[in-house]
Structure formats: structure tokens, C-alpha cells
Write a protein that holds these residues in place. Structure first.
Motif, PDB file in Angstrom:
ATOM      1  N   LYS A  84       0.833  -1.210   0.000  1.00 58.44           N
ATOM      2  CA  LYS A  84       0.000   0.000   0.000  1.00 58.44           C
ATOM      3  C   LYS A  84       0.867   1.259   0.000  1.00 58.44           C
ATOM      4  O   LYS A  84       0.594   2.213  -0.733  1.00 58.44           O
TER       5      LYS A  84
ATOM      6  N   MET B 187       2.500   1.750  -3.370  1.00 60.88           N
ATOM      7  CA  MET B 187       1.546   2.176  -4.396  1.00 60.88           C
ATOM      8  C   MET B 187       1.186   3.652  -4.300  1.00 60.88           C
ATOM      9  O   MET B 187       0.642   4.210  -5.245  1.00 60.88           O
ATOM     10  N   GLU B 188       1.511   4.283  -3.195  1.00 58.95           N
ATOM     11  CA  GLU B 188       1.241   5.718  -3.077  1.00 58.95           C
ATOM     12  C   GLU B 188       2.042   6.520  -4.094  1.00 58.95           C
ATOM     13  O   GLU B 188       1.574   7.537  -4.597  1.00 58.95           O
ATOM     14  N   ASP B 189       3.276   6.058  -4.385  1.00 58.41           N
ATOM     15  CA  ASP B 189       4.165   6.813  -5.273  1.00 58.41           C
ATOM     16  C   ASP B 189       4.635   6.054  -6.510  1.00 58.41           C
ATOM     17  O   ASP B 189       5.214   6.660  -7.405  1.00 58.41           O
TER      18      ASP B 189
ATOM     19  N   PRO C  74       3.744   3.203  -9.640  1.00 57.93           N
ATOM     20  CA  PRO C  74       2.722   2.411 -10.332  1.00 57.93           C
ATOM     21  C   PRO C  74       2.883   0.926  -9.992  1.00 57.93           C
ATOM     22  O   PRO C  74       4.005   0.415  -9.875  1.00 57.93           O
ATOM     23  N   PHE C  75       1.777   0.247  -9.842  1.00 57.70           N
ATOM     24  CA  PHE C  75       1.771  -1.159  -9.444  1.00 57.70           C
ATOM     25  C   PHE C  75       2.666  -2.002 -10.357  1.00 57.70           C
ATOM     26  O   PHE C  75       3.399  -2.868  -9.884  1.00 57.70           O
TER      27      PHE C  75
ATOM     28  N   ASP D 106      -8.023   6.261  -2.798  1.00 57.20           N
ATOM     29  CA  ASP D 106      -6.784   6.460  -3.551  1.00 57.20           C
ATOM     30  C   ASP D 106      -6.140   5.119  -3.895  1.00 57.20           C
ATOM     31  O   ASP D 106      -5.689   4.909  -5.023  1.00 57.20           O
ATOM     32  N   PHE D 107      -6.115   4.221  -2.936  1.00 58.36           N
ATOM     33  CA  PHE D 107      -5.557   2.884  -3.154  1.00 58.36           C
ATOM     34  C   PHE D 107      -6.382   2.119  -4.190  1.00 58.36           C
ATOM     35  O   PHE D 107      -5.835   1.539  -5.132  1.00 58.36           O
TER      36      PHE D 107
ATOM     37  N   ARG E 138      -8.493   3.280  -6.445  1.00 60.15           N
ATOM     38  CA  ARG E 138      -8.429   3.902  -7.768  1.00 60.15           C
ATOM     39  C   ARG E 138      -7.251   3.330  -8.545  1.00 60.15           C
ATOM     40  O   ARG E 138      -7.358   3.005  -9.727  1.00 60.15           O
ATOM     41  N   LYS E 139      -6.133   3.214  -7.881  1.00 64.74           N
ATOM     42  CA  LYS E 139      -4.944   2.661  -8.520  1.00 64.74           C
ATOM     43  C   LYS E 139      -5.113   1.173  -8.794  1.00 64.74           C
ATOM     44  O   LYS E 139      -4.719   0.679  -9.857  1.00 64.74           O
TER      45      LYS E 139
ATOM     46  N   LYS F 277      -7.112   0.312 -11.893  1.00 61.22           N
ATOM     47  CA  LYS F 277      -6.467   0.636 -13.175  1.00 61.22           C
ATOM     48  C   LYS F 277      -5.517  -0.466 -13.648  1.00 61.22           C
ATOM     49  O   LYS F 277      -5.044  -0.429 -14.778  1.00 61.22           O
ATOM     50  N   ILE F 278      -5.242  -1.434 -12.804  1.00 61.25           N
ATOM     51  CA  ILE F 278      -4.302  -2.506 -13.157  1.00 61.25           C
ATOM     52  C   ILE F 278      -4.922  -3.373 -14.245  1.00 61.25           C
ATOM     53  O   ILE F 278      -6.052  -3.833 -14.114  1.00 61.25           O
TER      54      ILE F 278
END
Length: 181
Positions: free
Chosen positions: A16, A19-21, A23-24, A94-95, A97-98, A101-102
Motif C-alpha cells: 500500500k 503504491m502511493e508513489d 505504479p503497481f 486512492d488505493f 483507484r490505482k 487501473k491494473i
């Protein structure tokens, strides 16, 4: 078992944070392990890959809201459970949302859709008073996933309480979901 959950939670927290900064797709298992001072062997003892870890985060955190034991015929308990799940998603938007997108075969979106589909299938008999056929189940699962994804992706997304109320209005209009509110 307690040690296993401590390890899993540490790895989850590490992912987590990364993933804040980052991309997965660019996060590597070594980075996840390094951040929580664990060996790669520990990671692979618990998870097959980073996608498995991501799905475990979801399963262990939000699924607890949806799968807690309730009276299947008590609509108010179902509404409360939905409200709690929306609050969780909103607080962690925020988590998620990312995560949504994966892309790819093991994507979180695919896992989330499977979860939604399983939940709809298990609850449909109580609210629609009949089993759904495969087509109906797929359509409702896609609609629910799209509804949640669009809500979370909206940078000005409405509050979880408003989302709950609007979802219930829609369900009531289309499926007579609310019978005693």
C-alpha cells in the motif's frame, strides 16, 4: 496463524505504501519485502505474486464487511453492510483507484468482479425471489462493478452515504429491493 496474519499485514502495508508513489506494474517483490524487512521466501510462502497480495488486501479488509454473518432476510442489515463497505472503499479510494487501473489476466478488477458476482448470486434469491440465470448474473455484476468503479474514479466522488442512498433508490426502482424501510 497469528504470525501468518502479522506477516501478511506487514507485506500488505508495504505494498500500500509503495503504491502511493509507484505504479503497481513497476513494484517488485523485492521492494515489498525490503520495505518491511522480510525475505522473499516469506513473501512466496504466503502469496503467489503481487496480484495475489493485492487481492488478499481486498479480501481481508472489505470482504469482512460483506461476509459478516447477518440474517439473510433482514434488509436493514444488508443496507448497513453496504453502507459500511462504501465507507471503507471511500476511505481507501486512492488505493482502490490505482488498483482498479491494473490491467491484465490477474487484475484486481477481475478479482473484484468475481467477488461481486459471487455476492450477487448468493443474495439474489432473498431479494429477487428467484435464481438469476448466467446472463442476468453477468449483467448485474458488470453493472455493479461499473457503478462502484465510476464512483471511485470520480475525483469529486459523492459521499459513501449518498452513494448508498442512490444505489438503494436504483435497486428499489428496478428490483423492489427495499421492502421495509
Amino acid at each position: 496463524m497469528a504470525d501468518s496474519n502479522i506477516t501478511k499485514r506487514a507485506l500488505a502495508s508495504s505494498l500500500k505504501t509503495l503504491m502511493e508513489d509507484t505504479p503497481f506494474e513497476k513494484i517488485q517483490i523485492g521492494q515489498i519485502c525490503e520495505r518491511c524487512e522480510m525475505h522473499r521466501k516469506s513473501f512466496y510462502y504466503h502469496f503467489m505474486d503481487k496480484y495475489d497480495l493485492l487481492n488478499w488486501i481486498f479480501d481481508s479488509e472489505i470482504a469482512s464487511y460483506v461476509q459478516m454473518h447477518i440474517d439473510p432476510l433482514d434488509t436493514n442489515q444488508h443496507i448497513q453492510r453496504m453502507r459500511q463497505a462504501y465507507h471503507y472503499l471511500y476511505e481507501n479510494r486512492d488505493f482502490y483507484r490505482k488498483a482498479l487501473k491494473i490491467e491484465g489476466q490477474n487484475s484486481f478488477k477481475s478479482h473484484f468482479r468475481d467477488f461481486i458476482q459471487s455476492h450477487i448470486k448468493s443474495q439474489a434469491i432473498y431479494f429477487l425471489y428467484e435464481d438469476l440465470d448466467e446472463f442476468e448474473l453477468n449483467v448485474l455484476s458488470d453493472v455493479a462493478l461499473s457503478l462502484i468503479e465510476n464512483w471511485l474514479m470520480d475525483l469529486n466522488c459523492m459521499s459513501p452515504d449518498e452513494m448508498t442512498d442512490r444505489t438503494l433508490r436504483l435497486l428499489n426502482r428496478k428490483y423492489n429491493f427495499i421492502t421495509n424501510s
